[in-house]
Design an enzyme around this catalytic site. Structure first.
Site, PDB file in Angstrom:
ATOM      1  N   ARG A 338       0.483  -1.394  -0.079  1.00 38.04           N
ATOM      2  CA  ARG A 338      -0.165  -0.438   0.140  1.00 38.04           C
ATOM      3  C   ARG A 338       0.790   1.535   0.126  1.00 38.04           C
ATOM      4  O   ARG A 338       1.900   1.448   0.040  1.00 38.04           O
ATOM      5  CB  ARG A 338      -0.670  -0.007   1.232  1.00 38.04           C
ATOM      6  CG  ARG A 338      -1.637  -1.160   1.174  1.00 38.04           C
ATOM      7  CD  ARG A 338      -2.939  -0.648   0.384  1.00 38.04           C
ATOM      8  NE  ARG A 338      -4.200  -1.571   0.443  1.00 38.04           N
ATOM      9  CZ  ARG A 338      -5.743  -1.132   0.451  1.00 38.04           C
ATOM     10  NH1 ARG A 338      -6.364   0.396  -0.337  1.00 38.04           N
ATOM     11  NH2 ARG A 338      -6.202  -1.964   0.196  1.00 38.04           N
ATOM     12  N   HIS A 391      -5.940  -5.629   2.992  1.00 36.60           N
ATOM     13  CA  HIS A 391      -5.459  -5.503   2.133  1.00 36.60           C
ATOM     14  C   HIS A 391      -4.630  -5.509   1.263  1.00 36.60           C
ATOM     15  O   HIS A 391      -4.324  -4.330   0.793  1.00 36.60           O
ATOM     16  CB  HIS A 391      -7.523  -6.509   1.000  1.00 36.60           C
ATOM     17  CG  HIS A 391      -7.990  -5.468   1.457  1.00 36.60           C
ATOM     18  ND1 HIS A 391      -8.129  -4.650   0.020  1.00 36.60           N
ATOM     19  CD2 HIS A 391      -9.036  -5.104   2.482  1.00 36.60           C
ATOM     20  CE1 HIS A 391      -9.160  -3.779   0.566  1.00 36.60           C
ATOM     21  NE2 HIS A 391     -10.004  -4.232   1.176  1.00 36.60           N
ATOM     22  N   GLY A 397     -10.719  -1.774  -4.901  1.00 37.19           N
ATOM     23  CA  GLY A 397     -12.049  -2.596  -5.233  1.00 37.19           C
ATOM     24  C   GLY A 397     -13.020  -1.689  -5.633  1.00 37.19           C
ATOM     25  O   GLY A 397     -13.696  -1.799  -6.044  1.00 37.19           O
ATOM     26  N   HIS A 398     -12.979  -0.338  -4.742  1.00 34.56           N
ATOM     27  CA  HIS A 398     -13.676   0.691  -5.359  1.00 34.56           C
ATOM     28  C   HIS A 398     -13.851   0.966  -6.982  1.00 34.56           C
ATOM     29  O   HIS A 398     -14.520   0.802  -7.545  1.00 34.56           O
ATOM     30  CB  HIS A 398     -13.231   2.195  -4.957  1.00 34.56           C
ATOM     31  CG  HIS A 398     -14.314   2.298  -2.995  1.00 34.56           C
ATOM     32  ND1 HIS A 398     -13.694   1.918  -2.138  1.00 34.56           N
ATOM     33  CD2 HIS A 398     -15.015   3.103  -2.753  1.00 34.56           C
ATOM     34  CE1 HIS A 398     -14.811   1.778  -1.262  1.00 34.56           C
ATOM     35  NE2 HIS A 398     -15.473   2.873  -1.923  1.00 34.56           N
ATOM     36  N   ARG A 457      -9.724   7.186  -3.508  1.00 32.29           N
ATOM     37  CA  ARG A 457      -9.114   6.642  -2.801  1.00 32.29           C
ATOM     38  C   ARG A 457      -8.012   6.634  -2.621  1.00 32.29           C
ATOM     39  O   ARG A 457      -6.774   6.874  -1.487  1.00 32.29           O
ATOM     40  CB  ARG A 457      -8.984   5.038  -2.569  1.00 32.29           C
ATOM     41  CG  ARG A 457     -10.861   4.709  -2.440  1.00 32.29           C
ATOM     42  CD  ARG A 457     -11.269   4.533  -1.027  1.00 32.29           C
ATOM     43  NE  ARG A 457     -10.965   3.486  -0.439  1.00 32.29           N
ATOM     44  CZ  ARG A 457     -11.441   2.716   0.275  1.00 32.29           C
ATOM     45  NH1 ARG A 457     -11.789   3.514   1.309  1.00 32.29           N
ATOM     46  NH2 ARG A 457     -10.811   1.748   1.282  1.00 32.29           N
ATOM     47  N   HIS A 463      -4.479   4.705  -2.370  1.00 29.13           N
ATOM     48  CA  HIS A 463      -4.238   3.871  -2.873  1.00 29.13           C
ATOM     49  C   HIS A 463      -3.665   4.587  -4.347  1.00 29.13           C
ATOM     50  O   HIS A 463      -3.663   5.525  -4.608  1.00 29.13           O
ATOM     51  CB  HIS A 463      -6.101   3.397  -3.785  1.00 29.13           C
ATOM     52  CG  HIS A 463      -5.929   2.407  -3.911  1.00 29.13           C
ATOM     53  ND1 HIS A 463      -5.823   1.142  -3.941  1.00 29.13           N
ATOM     54  CD2 HIS A 463      -7.334   1.946  -2.857  1.00 29.13           C
ATOM     55  CE1 HIS A 463      -6.878  -0.467  -3.667  1.00 29.13           C
ATOM     56  NE2 HIS A 463      -7.585   0.371  -2.665  1.00 29.13           N
TER      57      HIS A 463
END
Length: 510
Positions: A338, A391, A397-398, A457, A463
């Site tokens: 990340r 994760h 994911g968004h 994000r 992200h």
């Protein structure tokens, strides 16, 4: 004598057989599709200390490097897929990994989550990874600047100049240059038109007998988290956050990066897409795609098929479906670190605590220096006290959900339809004002919505742009596969779903 009241062109036994054949044929079509390669950046092999991979929540040393035994146990669990193995992963605190076993789930419609692919993410030593991170440092510095002021803000001008000079920055440009107008926007059609925020995050949303006015609880300015090294290290080890967000007492329309980052902090998985769908349905039949078989019917309207219940159901159903391929890529293919973890590498590199292979364009970016001057460390400032979720980063994911649901909405609505009475938020977010620029279309504003949800994000610091860009494309592919399966279920004469992909090409899904 048959006293049944059942009508229809085929009897129950024939119907059962046909239903079986439709499902079987869809399964056969998916089985016959070519198995695609799953490229990765090989950082996990290149760097034995696993500095290129996600490890938040596992125990770490004082440099923020993951405990090797814990990481190997984590990999063994992922390789085995056995539930009991996951219970043996050592944790560094109270934070739990988010559903790694979701990577193994099967589905009964659409392409299998393991059959889709995306390009490998940039390696941590690359110019592309440096570009990803430099943009995030600038985004953190500009969180509180209203989007409307980018064209006259000196920090936005500095960000545009720095990003323009990066060798591998793939955000939008005008005449080969990043400008305040293109800053933090997407690269799809419609992204550079009109306000930064999509109309679907401004317009009142019909909700049954009422309407949702899109004013939201937003954080007060100048709140940045995980800028202190010991706090950052504690969070990497899975400790609970010791700070919390302080909110503005006045609800506001989204007007800056902090507002947007908080919106995608508190939303449920497909909230923005559901709201877009409800708003589009309120525009009436003229906003529907002309290919809808009921668009010109003299006697019928759609409902169970091609109507509001069907579209709403498919958007909701597709959102979680798309996460199946997302979790596969996150946990079983890439395990990308990340941005907050990457910020730890930057901190150790510049302070000479470790000689990590980070590109000079990141180390020498003025954004990194400005961040240090403000906070006293080179860590990437986070908008959330807890930092990122537990994760891996790639893909976002968004962004995958947005790519999936936006693609479905394009299939059911007229992308060229001009949205009525467009608006823009005031600098303080307290009011909406008329937007008098070029017409804004359904297709363009859906593309913008997808990028808002993904890049929002990024504004939070959790992200990268590449997570969002490739996540949207993964979602688009998942949606097309789902539409391909459902195409064979209708009784109505229907030539297929027509839509414009994120790359600008028009396709018909048959």
């Amino acid at each position: 004598m048959d006293d049944s009241c059942v009508l229809g062109p085929i009897d129950p036994e024939e119907r059962r057989c046909k239903a079986y054949q439709i499902r079987k044929q869809a399964a056969i079509e998916e089985k016959l599709r070519k198995i695609l390669p799953q490229p990765c950046n090989h950082d996990e092999k290149k760097y034995p200390n696993k500095i290129g991979n996600f490890s938040k929540g596992l125990p770490h040393n004082v440099l923020g490097e993951v405990d090797q035994h814990a990481y190997k146990t984590y990999l063994k669990a992922l390789k085995s897929g056995k539930p009991s193995k996951f219970e043996k992963i050592p944790l560094g605190g109270t934070l739990k990994l988010v559903n790694p076993q979701g990577a193994y789930v099967y589905d009964l419609a659409g392409p299998d989550g393991h059959s889709l692919t995306i390009p490998a993410p940039p390696s941590i030593n690359s110019a592309a990874a440096a570009s990803d991170m430099v943009e995030l440092y600038w985004a953190s510095l500009l969180r509180d600047v209203p989007f409307n002021r980018y064209d006259r803000d000196p920090l936005a001008a500095a960000a545009a100049e720095n990003l323009s000079n990066l060798t591998d920055f793939y955000g939008p440009k005008i005449n080969g240059k990043v400008t305040p107008q293109t800053l933090f926007r997407g690269v799809t059609q419609g992204d550079l038109a009109g306000p930064y925020i999509s109309q679907f995050l401004y317009k009142d949303v019909p909700f049954g007998a009422t309407a949702i006015i899109q004013k939201y609880k937003v954080p007060l300015a100048d709140q940045h988290f995980l800028t202190d090294y010991q706090t950052w290290l504690s969070i990497q080890n899975g400790a609970a956050p010791s700070a919390s967000i302080v909110y503005d007492p006045a609800p506001r329309f989204l007007s800056n990066g902090r507002d947007l980052s908080e919106w995608v902090h508190k939303d449920f998985s497909y909230q923005g897409l559901l709201m877009a769908c409800l708003y589009l349905l309120s525009l009436g039949p003229s906003a529907l795609d002309p290919a809808n078989p009921y668009f010109h019917s003299r006697t019928q309207t759609g409902f169970v098929t091609f109507g509001a219940p069907y579209i709403l159901d498919l958007v909701a159903r597709a959102a979680n479906f798309s996460l199946e391929s997302t979790w596969y890529q996150k946990f079983l293919v890439h395990r990308r670190l990340r941005p907050e973890e990457f910020g730890g590498l930057v901190q150790q590199k510049i302070t000479n605590k470790a000689n990590y292979p980070i590109h000079d364009q990141l180390v020498n970016s003025p954004a990194v220096g400005l961040s240090f001057n403000k906070y006293g460390t080179y860590l990437l400032p986070q908008a959330y006290p807890e930092g990122c979720p537990a994760h891996p980063s790639y893909p976002a994911g968004h962004a995958v959900i947005a790519g999936t649901c936006v693609t479905l909405l394009k299939a059911f609505f007229n992308e060229d339809f001009v949205l009525p009475n467009p608006v823009i938020a005031s600098d303080d977010g307290l009011t909406l004002e008329p937007f008098n620029g070029a017409p804004l279309t359904i297709g363009g504003e859906l593309n913008k919505l997808a990028n808002n949800l993904g890049i929002g994000r990024g504004f939070a610091g959790i992200h990268y742009r590449s997570d969002c860009f490739h996540g949207m494309n993964l979602g688009e592919t998942a949606a097309i596969g789902l539409l391909r399966n459902y195409r064979h279920t209708f009784n109505e004469p229907f030539r297929g779903f027509t839509l414009t992909k994120f790359d600008g090409t028009t396709i018909i899904v048959k």
